[in-house]
Structures are given as structure tokens and as C-alpha cells.
Write a protein that holds these residues in place. Structure first.
Motif, PDB file in Angstrom:
ATOM      1  N   LEU A  19       0.583  -0.845   0.428  1.00 22.25           N
ATOM      2  CA  LEU A  19       0.248   0.411   0.206  1.00 22.25           C
ATOM      3  C   LEU A  19       1.093   1.054   0.038  1.00 22.25           C
ATOM      4  O   LEU A  19       0.694   1.296   0.989  1.00 22.25           O
ATOM      5  CB  LEU A  19      -0.949  -0.200   1.351  1.00 22.25           C
ATOM      6  N   VAL A  23      -3.079   6.542   2.800  1.00 26.41           N
ATOM      7  CA  VAL A  23      -3.964   5.376   2.777  1.00 26.41           C
ATOM      8  C   VAL A  23      -4.577   5.725   3.531  1.00 26.41           C
ATOM      9  O   VAL A  23      -4.436   6.612   3.962  1.00 26.41           O
ATOM     10  CB  VAL A  23      -3.086   4.017   2.819  1.00 26.41           C
ATOM     11  N   ASN A  45      -3.914  -8.322   3.135  1.00 26.87           N
ATOM     12  CA  ASN A  45      -2.526  -7.716   2.596  1.00 26.87           C
ATOM     13  C   ASN A  45      -1.310  -8.725   2.634  1.00 26.87           C
ATOM     14  O   ASN A  45      -1.437  -9.923   2.756  1.00 26.87           O
ATOM     15  CB  ASN A  45      -1.859  -6.904   2.974  1.00 26.87           C
ATOM     16  N   SER A  71      -6.959  -1.033   5.674  1.00 31.45           N
ATOM     17  CA  SER A  71      -6.197   0.001   4.705  1.00 31.45           C
ATOM     18  C   SER A  71      -6.150   0.198   3.254  1.00 31.45           C
ATOM     19  O   SER A  71      -5.825  -0.841   2.341  1.00 31.45           O
ATOM     20  CB  SER A  71      -4.837   0.414   5.593  1.00 31.45           C
ATOM     21  N   VAL A  72      -6.839   1.198   2.567  1.00 30.27           N
ATOM     22  CA  VAL A  72      -6.196   1.291   0.894  1.00 30.27           C
ATOM     23  C   VAL A  72      -5.271   2.133   0.538  1.00 30.27           C
ATOM     24  O   VAL A  72      -5.745   3.538   1.156  1.00 30.27           O
ATOM     25  CB  VAL A  72      -7.561   1.126   0.045  1.00 30.27           C
ATOM     26  N   PRO A  73      -4.795   2.026  -0.363  1.00 30.80           N
ATOM     27  CA  PRO A  73      -3.897   3.334  -1.108  1.00 30.80           C
ATOM     28  C   PRO A  73      -5.215   5.083  -1.270  1.00 30.80           C
ATOM     29  O   PRO A  73      -6.004   4.131  -2.068  1.00 30.80           O
ATOM     30  CB  PRO A  73      -3.071   3.112  -1.780  1.00 30.80           C
ATOM     31  N   GLU A  74      -5.132   5.868  -0.887  1.00 34.80           N
ATOM     32  CA  GLU A  74      -5.825   6.862  -1.639  1.00 34.80           C
ATOM     33  C   GLU A  74      -5.900   6.903  -3.211  1.00 34.80           C
ATOM     34  O   GLU A  74      -6.829   7.409  -3.552  1.00 34.80           O
ATOM     35  CB  GLU A  74      -5.485   8.126  -1.239  1.00 34.80           C
TER      36      GLU A  74
END
Length: 207
Positions: A19, A23, A45, A71-74
Motif C-alpha cells: 500500500l 492510505v 494484504n 487500509s487502501v491507498p488513496e
């Protein structure tokens, strides 16, 4: 460097590799487009089974509730993968499948949606938009809808169950009426009549 510190550093590196960049916390949602009951489904993950979120159970052609968080990347990137961990009822086998996240619709991050397809394969998308909207990036548009065959199967199972209850109550009335009060007999007769009408209604329904 202590062993604990090394493990923490390794975990941080794994998360950073999966990621990159900024995030955000995403809610987890699940769509089941299959006729199979999902006993467990979660997202992880790659390479880090301790980073998971989810764990919902989903009925056939059902939708799970919103679970926090993962959590994910923006910003989307081409190497963005996640692991979908899942188990079908009643098989106790826990499967883990690495899937690619398609580009975010309109470049905007959102919830992470775990998807079960009719053939038993799984996928995932990150989307601010739900399945009923045109921006939805999933392979299947719209929320899960039960097939005619599945609805017919469920209706037949319901009729069979209700007939078993009816048979049990009728035999119980014949066997125990001399031990029951007038009120108890009348109440049981009312339930029996209700069951008969319910079965008649179910048999007359179109799938």
C-alpha cells in the motif's frame, strides 16, 4: 536490534510494499453472486495474514453488512493486489486467492468490496460507488439476484418443511386431544389451518 523490533519493521515494510503512498481506512463489504453459502470471507494484504479485515458470513445471492476497516491507498496503482480469504459452507477448507484491484472509478478510493462469483471464484474492487451505479467497476453490474432455479429450490424446501410440521401437528392432535383442553385444541386447530393455507399459498407461487 531485538526480534520484536525486526518483526515490526518487517510488517511495516510489507504494508508499505502493498500500500504505497497515503492510505485511508476503507469499510469492507461483500457481494455473493453465487448459490453457495459463504461461511467466512475476509481481506488481507499479500504476505501478511495478520493484516486482515472482515470475516462475514453471507447467504447465497446475499450481501454482507459493512465492516470496519481495511487500509487502501488513496491513489490506485497497477500492482495493487489483495488476498481474499474465504470458506464455503459446509466445506471447512479455507482458501486464499490473490486478486488484482481494478482502477478506482473516477480515481476516487472508497469501500473495498469482496465479491464471490457463481463459479466459486472471488474478486475485489475499491469503489466509492455501489453496484447499482454506472460507475461501479465490478464485472457484474447490480446487486446479487437469486436465479429462478434457486428460488424454486428454496420454495420446495420451504413447502417440504411446512408439510412436516403440519403432519406432526395433525398426528399430535389426533393422539393427544383427550388430554387437551378445549382452548388448547382450538388453538392447535387454528395453527393447523394456518399451515394448510401457507402451504397452499407456497404451492401456488411462481418462482
Amino acid at each position: 536490534m531485538s526480534a520484536l523490533l525486526k518483526r515490526q519493521l518487517l510488517r511495516g515494510l510489507l504494508l508499505a510494499a502493498c500500500l504505497p503512498g497515503v492510505v485511508m481506512a476503507a469499510s469492507i463489504q461483500v457481494l455473493n453472486y453465487s448459490s453457495r453459502e459463504v461461511n467466512y470471507i475476509a481481506v488481507e494484504n499479500p504476505g501478511n495474514t495478520n493484516s486482515g479485515g472482515g470475516g462475514d458470513s453471507i447467504d447465497p445471492y446475499g450481501q454482507g453488512g459493512t465492516i470496519c476497516c481495511f487500509s487502501v491507498p488513496e491513489k490506485w496503482h497497477a500492482e495493487l493486489n489483495v488476498v481474499v480469504a474465504y470458506q464455503f459452507y459446509p466445506d471447512p477448507t479455507l482458501h486464499r486467492e490473490t486478486v488484482s484491484i481494478p482502477p478506482y472509478p473516477n480515481g476516487k478510493a472508497g469501500d473495498i468490496w469482496l465479491i464471490v462469483y457463481e463459479d466459486g471464484s472471488v474478486g475485489a474492487v475499491v469503489s466509492h460507488y455501489g453496484p447499482s451505479l454506472p460507475e461501479w467497476p465490478g464485472k457484474i453490474k447490480g446487486y446479487p439476484v437469486a436465479t429462478k432455479e434457486y428460488r424454486t429450490q428454496r420454495r420446495k424446501a420451504k413447502i417440504e418443511l411446512e408439510k412436516k410440521w403440519l403432519d406432526t401437528m395433525e398426528k399430535g392432535l389426533a393422539r393427544n386431544s383427550n388430554k387437551m383442553t378445549v382452548t388448547e385444541i382450538d388453538e392447535l386447530k387454528d395453527v393447523i389451518e394456518y399451515k394448510k393455507k401457507l402451504i397452499q399459498s407456497l404451492e401456488g407461487m411462481h418462482p
